[in-house]
Write a protein that holds these residues in place. Sequence first.
Motif, mmCIF file in Angstrom:
data_model
loop_
_atom_site.group_PDB
_atom_site.id
_atom_site.type_symbol
_atom_site.label_atom_id
_atom_site.label_comp_id
_atom_site.label_asym_id
_atom_site.label_seq_id
_atom_site.Cartn_x
_atom_site.Cartn_y
_atom_site.Cartn_z
ATOM 1 N N SER A 155 0.837 -1.209 0.000
ATOM 2 C CA SER A 155 0.000 0.000 0.000
ATOM 3 C C SER A 155 0.867 1.251 0.000
ATOM 4 O O SER A 155 0.623 2.196 -0.761
ATOM 5 C CB SER A 155 -0.921 0.016 1.221
ATOM 6 N N PHE A 156 1.879 1.273 0.864
ATOM 7 C CA PHE A 156 2.756 2.446 0.950
ATOM 8 C C PHE A 156 3.471 2.697 -0.383
ATOM 9 O O PHE A 156 3.520 3.828 -0.870
ATOM 10 C CB PHE A 156 3.783 2.241 2.064
ATOM 11 N N THR A 199 -1.911 4.071 2.817
ATOM 12 C CA THR A 199 -1.988 3.131 3.937
ATOM 13 C C THR A 199 -3.223 3.419 4.795
ATOM 14 O O THR A 199 -3.912 2.497 5.254
ATOM 15 C CB THR A 199 -0.718 3.218 4.807
ATOM 16 N N LEU A 200 -3.502 4.691 4.998
ATOM 17 C CA LEU A 200 -4.721 5.076 5.720
ATOM 18 C C LEU A 200 -5.963 4.527 5.020
ATOM 19 O O LEU A 200 -6.840 3.927 5.638
ATOM 20 C CB LEU A 200 -4.823 6.599 5.807
ATOM 21 N N ILE A 201 -6.017 4.744 3.722
ATOM 22 C CA ILE A 201 -7.203 4.338 2.953
ATOM 23 C C ILE A 201 -7.339 2.821 2.941
ATOM 24 O O ILE A 201 -8.417 2.273 3.194
ATOM 25 C CB ILE A 201 -7.122 4.898 1.520
ATOM 26 N N ASP A 202 -6.235 2.124 2.638
ATOM 27 C CA ASP A 202 -6.300 0.659 2.516
ATOM 28 C C ASP A 202 -6.559 -0.026 3.857
ATOM 29 O O ASP A 202 -7.039 -1.169 3.884
ATOM 30 C CB ASP A 202 -5.001 0.125 1.903
ATOM 31 N N SER A 203 -6.256 0.665 4.944
ATOM 32 C CA SER A 203 -6.523 0.080 6.259
ATOM 33 C C SER A 203 -7.982 0.222 6.665
ATOM 34 O O SER A 203 -8.400 -0.348 7.672
ATOM 35 C CB SER A 203 -5.634 0.740 7.323
ATOM 36 N N GLY A 204 -8.727 0.987 5.904
ATOM 37 C CA GLY A 204 -10.139 1.183 6.219
ATOM 38 C C GLY A 204 -10.419 2.447 6.996
ATOM 39 O O GLY A 204 -11.546 2.671 7.449
ATOM 40 N N VAL A 205 -9.403 3.309 7.136
ATOM 41 C CA VAL A 205 -9.590 4.547 7.884
ATOM 42 C C VAL A 205 -10.567 5.472 7.160
ATOM 43 O O VAL A 205 -11.346 6.203 7.790
ATOM 44 C CB VAL A 205 -8.237 5.251 8.115
ATOM 45 N N GLY A 206 -10.528 5.435 5.828
ATOM 46 C CA GLY A 206 -11.443 6.270 5.068
ATOM 47 C C GLY A 206 -12.892 5.977 5.394
ATOM 48 O O GLY A 206 -13.711 6.889 5.581
ATOM 49 N N ARG A 207 -13.231 4.700 5.468
ATOM 50 C CA ARG A 207 -14.601 4.309 5.820
ATOM 51 C C ARG A 207 -14.936 4.755 7.240
ATOM 52 O O ARG A 207 -16.052 5.199 7.530
ATOM 53 C CB ARG A 207 -14.752 2.789 5.691
ATOM 54 N N MET A 208 -13.960 4.663 8.146
ATOM 55 C CA MET A 208 -14.183 5.107 9.513
ATOM 56 C C MET A 208 -14.493 6.602 9.550
ATOM 57 O O MET A 208 -15.406 7.038 10.272
ATOM 58 C CB MET A 208 -12.943 4.817 10.357
ATOM 59 N N VAL A 209 -13.741 7.404 8.786
ATOM 60 C CA VAL A 209 -13.983 8.847 8.735
ATOM 61 C C VAL A 209 -15.371 9.137 8.173
ATOM 62 O O VAL A 209 -16.077 10.036 8.645
ATOM 63 C CB VAL A 209 -12.888 9.550 7.898
ATOM 64 N N LEU A 210 -15.765 8.364 7.158
ATOM 65 C CA LEU A 210 -17.115 8.528 6.594
ATOM 66 C C LEU A 210 -18.182 8.301 7.659
ATOM 67 O O LEU A 210 -19.134 9.079 7.794
ATOM 68 C CB LEU A 210 -17.324 7.550 5.435
ATOM 69 N N ASP A 211 -18.023 7.233 8.418
ATOM 70 C CA ASP A 211 -19.015 6.908 9.441
ATOM 71 C C ASP A 211 -19.047 7.969 10.536
ATOM 72 O O ASP A 211 -20.122 8.374 11.004
ATOM 73 C CB ASP A 211 -18.710 5.541 10.055
ATOM 74 N N ILE A 212 -17.873 8.421 10.955
ATOM 75 C CA ILE A 212 -17.808 9.423 12.018
ATOM 76 C C ILE A 212 -18.448 10.729 11.563
ATOM 77 O O ILE A 212 -19.213 11.357 12.301
ATOM 78 C CB ILE A 212 -16.345 9.657 12.453
ATOM 79 N N SER A 213 -18.112 11.155 10.337
ATOM 80 C CA SER A 213 -18.665 12.414 9.841
ATOM 81 C C SER A 213 -20.178 12.329 9.700
ATOM 82 O O SER A 213 -20.888 13.314 9.890
ATOM 83 C CB SER A 213 -18.033 12.778 8.499
ATOM 84 N N GLU A 214 -20.683 11.127 9.377
ATOM 85 C CA GLU A 214 -22.137 10.940 9.270
ATOM 86 C C GLU A 214 -22.781 10.957 10.655
ATOM 87 O O GLU A 214 -23.786 11.636 10.878
ATOM 88 C CB GLU A 214 -22.418 9.611 8.576
ATOM 89 N N ASP A 215 -22.199 10.255 11.607
ATOM 90 C CA ASP A 215 -22.791 10.155 12.941
ATOM 91 C C ASP A 215 -22.691 11.469 13.713
ATOM 92 O O ASP A 215 -23.593 11.835 14.455
ATOM 93 C CB ASP A 215 -22.110 9.036 13.733
ATOM 94 N N ALA A 228 -5.519 15.325 3.697
ATOM 95 C CA ALA A 228 -6.148 14.931 2.434
ATOM 96 C C ALA A 228 -6.395 13.429 2.396
ATOM 97 O O ALA A 228 -7.440 12.972 1.908
ATOM 98 C CB ALA A 228 -5.272 15.360 1.259
ATOM 99 N N GLY A 229 -5.449 12.645 2.914
ATOM 100 C CA GLY A 229 -5.638 11.202 2.930
ATOM 101 C C GLY A 229 -6.783 10.774 3.835
ATOM 102 O O GLY A 229 -7.547 9.868 3.504
ATOM 103 N N LEU A 230 -6.928 11.471 4.966
ATOM 104 C CA LEU A 230 -7.975 11.108 5.914
ATOM 105 C C LEU A 230 -9.372 11.431 5.404
ATOM 106 O O LEU A 230 -10.326 10.696 5.635
ATOM 107 C CB LEU A 230 -7.735 11.810 7.255
ATOM 108 N N VAL A 231 -9.517 12.565 4.713
ATOM 109 C CA VAL A 231 -10.862 12.991 4.289
ATOM 110 C C VAL A 231 -11.139 12.693 2.822
ATOM 111 O O VAL A 231 -12.201 13.053 2.320
ATOM 112 C CB VAL A 231 -11.074 14.502 4.565
ATOM 113 N N ALA A 232 -10.197 12.031 2.134
ATOM 114 C CA ALA A 232 -10.380 11.761 0.707
ATOM 115 C C ALA A 232 -11.713 11.073 0.382
ATOM 116 O O ALA A 232 -12.364 11.437 -0.612
ATOM 117 C CB ALA A 232 -9.211 10.932 0.174
#
Length: 465
Positions: A72-73, A341-357, A388-392
Motif C-alpha cells: 500500500s505504501f 496506507t490510511l485508505i487501505d486500512s479502512g480509515v477512510g470508511r471510519m472517517v465517513l461513518d464518524i462524519s455521518e454520525d 487529504a488522505g484522511l478525508v479523501a
Amino acid sequence: MTRLSVELLAADAPEPITSAGHAQLGIAVLAGIAVIVVLITRFKLHAFLALTIGSLALGAFAGAPLDKVITSFSAGLGSTVAGVGVLIALGAILGKMLADSGGADQIVDTILARANGRTMPWAMVLIASVIGLPLFFEVGVVLLIPVVLMVAKRGNYSLMRIGVPALAGLSVMHGLVPPHPGPLVAIDALDANLGVTLALGVLVAVPTVIIAGPVFSTYAARWVDVPAPDRMIPQRPSEDLEKRPGFGPTLATILLPVVLMLARALVEIVVDDPENGVQRVFNVIGSPMIALLASVLVGIFTLVLPAGFSKERISGLVEKGLAPIAGILLIVGAGGGFKQTLIDSGVGRMVLDISEDWSIPALLLGWLIAVAIRLATGSATVATISAAGLVAPLAADMSTTHAALLVLAIGAGSVFFSHVNDAGFWLVKEYFGLSVGQTVKTWSVMETIISVVAGALVLLLSLVI
C-alpha cells in the motif's frame, strides 16, 4: 453526505487490508501520527523517513499484514510522485530561471519604483504574490526578504510594515494556490479539478492576503518595532542590472501557466462537452504539465537568453534547479504512501461513518485535521498530505466546486500558527533579527490569521456555490 452515499462508497471500495474495528483503527491513526510527530520533533528525523516509519506503525497498530502495508505504501508513493512529481520539477526550474536571470529583481524594482510610502505595503503584497506563484515558500523567502530589508533600510520604512505583507503574499500562495506542492497533492488525493481549485483559490487568496498583509502589518509594526539588520542586507552587483530581462516578458512568463489552466476551466464550464474540439484542445494546453512546460520553454527565450546565458549555462541552471527538490519529492511521495496506507486500512470508511454520525461538515473536518497535524509537526506539506488522505473518501460524493473547496480548507488549516517546530519560523526570525517572542507576535499571528480567514471564506463560499 447521506447514509446511502456512505453505503455505496463502501460497496465500491476495495477490501481493507485489516479487519480492525473503528476503535482499533482510531488508535492506529493516532499512533501513526504520533510516531511521525515524535520522530520529526523529538529526534529531528527527516520527514521522509518519519512518514515511512509512521506508515508501517499505522499498519502494525491496525493489525494489517506488513507485506500488504508495504505494498500500500509503495503504491501510494508511486502514484503521488507520478501525479505531481513532474509539476514540482517544472516549477522548480521556472523558479530557478526567474531568480538567476534577474527577472525577479526586475519585477521587484519596477513595482517599487512606482510605489510611495502609503502604497508600499500593498506593493510588497503584489510582489510576493506574483513572485511566489512558481516558487517554493523557502525559496521565495530567501529571494524576497533581502529585498524587504533593502526597501525598509533605504526608504526608512518600518520593517514589519513592509515585511509582514511580503510574508503574507508568499504564505497565501503556498497554502492555497497551485502549482505549489501542498495544494497539488491535495488535488491529486481528492481527485479535484485543478482549474476550478486554482480559480477558487485565487478568489479566497485575495481578501485573505489583504487582511493578513497590509491590514495586520499596521498592528504588527506597533507590537514589534525593530530596524532592518545590516548584516542581512545584500549588496547587489551593478553589472547584473544591465542584463536583466524586461518587466513585461517576465510577468507574462510567470502568469502563463495560471492563464492556461484558468482558460481550460472556463472552457469546460462554457462548452461542457468532452468531445468538443475546442474543449479537447484546451484540455491539453491547460493541463498542469503542459502549462508549466510551456512556461519553462517560453522562459528560456524571455528570461535566460536575454540575460546572456549560454546553452551550457542554461543546462546547468536546470540541473541546479532540480537538485534542491529531491527532498521535497521524497516527502510528498512518502506522504502519498501514508495516505494510501490510511485508505487501505479502512480509515477512510471510519472517517465517513464518524462524519455521518457526528454531522461534522467535511470542509470543517478537513480544516481541523490539517490544523492539528500542522501544530504537531510544523510542516504545512505533511499536514496537507495527511489531512487529504484522511478525508479523501468524503470528496467522492462531492460536486466539482465543493471538492475544490475541500482542498482549500485543508490548505488553509495547514498554515495555522507556525511555531518553533517549523523551519519557516526560524528562517523569518533570523532574517528579520527578531527574538522568539517577537516572531510569535508577528509571523505566527499572521499565519493564524491566514488560516482562519481563508477557512471562513471557504465555508462561506460552500453556502453560495
